[in-house]
Design an enzyme around this catalytic site. Sequence first.
Site, PDB file in Angstrom:
ATOM      1  N   PRO A  28       0.817  -1.217   0.000  1.00 45.23           N
ATOM      2  CA  PRO A  28       0.000   0.000   0.000  1.00 45.23           C
ATOM      3  C   PRO A  28       0.850   1.266   0.000  1.00 45.23           C
ATOM      4  O   PRO A  28       0.485   2.258  -0.624  1.00 45.23           O
ATOM      5  CB  PRO A  28      -0.825  -0.138   1.287  1.00 45.23           C
ATOM      6  CG  PRO A  28      -0.917  -1.608   1.512  1.00 45.23           C
ATOM      7  CD  PRO A  28       0.411  -2.150   1.075  1.00 45.23           C
ATOM      8  N   TYR A  29       1.982   1.237   0.709  1.00 51.07           N
ATOM      9  CA  TYR A  29       2.887   2.389   0.688  1.00 51.07           C
ATOM     10  C   TYR A  29       3.306   2.709  -0.743  1.00 51.07           C
ATOM     11  O   TYR A  29       3.252   3.874  -1.184  1.00 51.07           O
ATOM     12  CB  TYR A  29       4.117   2.107   1.542  1.00 51.07           C
ATOM     13  CG  TYR A  29       5.244   3.103   1.346  1.00 51.07           C
ATOM     14  CD1 TYR A  29       5.162   4.380   1.883  1.00 51.07           C
ATOM     15  CD2 TYR A  29       6.388   2.761   0.616  1.00 51.07           C
ATOM     16  CE1 TYR A  29       6.194   5.303   1.692  1.00 51.07           C
ATOM     17  CE2 TYR A  29       7.407   3.666   0.428  1.00 51.07           C
ATOM     18  CZ  TYR A  29       7.305   4.938   0.968  1.00 51.07           C
ATOM     19  OH  TYR A  29       8.314   5.851   0.778  1.00 51.07           O
ATOM     20  N   GLY A  30       3.726   1.690  -1.485  1.00 47.95           N
ATOM     21  CA  GLY A  30       4.139   1.902  -2.864  1.00 47.95           C
ATOM     22  C   GLY A  30       3.017   2.456  -3.725  1.00 47.95           C
ATOM     23  O   GLY A  30       3.248   3.288  -4.610  1.00 47.95           O
ATOM     24  N   THR A  51       0.633   4.461  -2.716  1.00 50.08           N
ATOM     25  CA  THR A  51       0.458   5.894  -2.425  1.00 50.08           C
ATOM     26  C   THR A  51       1.585   6.731  -3.021  1.00 50.08           C
ATOM     27  O   THR A  51       1.356   7.861  -3.465  1.00 50.08           O
ATOM     28  CB  THR A  51       0.360   6.156  -0.914  1.00 50.08           C
ATOM     29  OG1 THR A  51       1.580   5.776  -0.254  1.00 50.08           O
ATOM     30  CG2 THR A  51      -0.803   5.395  -0.294  1.00 50.08           C
ATOM     31  N   LYS A  52       2.803   6.206  -3.043  1.00 49.21           N
ATOM     32  CA  LYS A  52       3.895   6.974  -3.643  1.00 49.21           C
ATOM     33  C   LYS A  52       3.716   7.081  -5.158  1.00 49.21           C
ATOM     34  O   LYS A  52       4.029   8.121  -5.750  1.00 49.21           O
ATOM     35  CB  LYS A  52       5.244   6.337  -3.300  1.00 49.21           C
ATOM     36  CG  LYS A  52       5.602   6.362  -1.828  1.00 49.21           C
ATOM     37  CD  LYS A  52       5.520   7.742  -1.228  1.00 49.21           C
ATOM     38  CE  LYS A  52       6.654   8.652  -1.664  1.00 49.21           C
ATOM     39  NZ  LYS A  52       6.599   9.983  -0.983  1.00 49.21           N
TER      40      LYS A  52
END
Length: 321
Positions: A151-153, A155-156
């Site tokens: 999920p972090y990836g 958003t980036k």
Amino acid sequence: MGRALVTGAAGFIGSHLCRRLLDEGEEVLGLDCFTDYYDPGLKRRNLAGILQHPGFRLLEQDLLSSDLAGIVESVDAVFHQAAQAGVRQSWGHSFHDYARHNVEATQGLLEACRGHEGRLRRFVYASSSSVYGDAPRFPTGEDDAKLPISPYGVTKLAGELLVRLYAVQYGLPAVSLRYFTVYGPRQRPDMGFHRFFRALYEGREIPIYGDGEQTRDFTFVSDAVQANILALRTPTEPGLAFNIGGGARVPLRQVLDLMGRIADCPVRVVHLDPAPGDVRHTGADTMRAKGLLGFRAEVGIEEGLGRMNLWMADFLAGRPE
């Protein structure tokens, strides 16, 4: 010289960038909301050396509730380093924080910059190699598939797409820098090298996810900062993304052995199951950054770990930088 806004100014990379900009003769407006993702006291320590600098001003504010229009009117360059970091923590209910800080805040800052395209020298967005996920080839180029596995990836990547959207639609002089595993002094306490050095000094086992054969393109923090300076000073097509890497893929087991030799401590490893969202390998093709920005990584892994080890010894002893 001009006046630059650095978001996430008290963070790992942001604090180094503020110092470098000041050394380059820029005035710096630093913005940070000092979230409790890790000890805010460590972030304040990051800024201790520049708080009294006549060219530096700190705003303790959240991007999501700030008067961004007024802030942007007072600067002529923006370095958007602020983000909710961490791959493994981005799953589940925590995703709400990642969406707010990494997507909504980025869109709000870009919107505040709209209408100032002719005055802003540059908008630089701090992205991540996490946008690639498990890349199909190495080194990985900017035009290769972006299929994040965390999920972090996600958003980036969403932030990157917003940056490109505002660049194409409104002519905002914006670029994205995809950092590959940045390390060095002031690294966050949840990040790998910080945790590994601390475990070595405290005589504890080092927990690693997987078999240790995974590889990373490790980038020393001064090289990441240099990429920001080059992005500010070098005209390029708006909306481009640039890989920023250290120049070589190194297996984690080799890094741990090197750390042990540098710190003169025995290395004891305990293996954990691979974590969801962790990619197996990363490797940056930096030819675009070399050709268009003049970027070349200057600090190799052995020199970089040596510098971080010296800082870590002072950090654990409570000595100021």
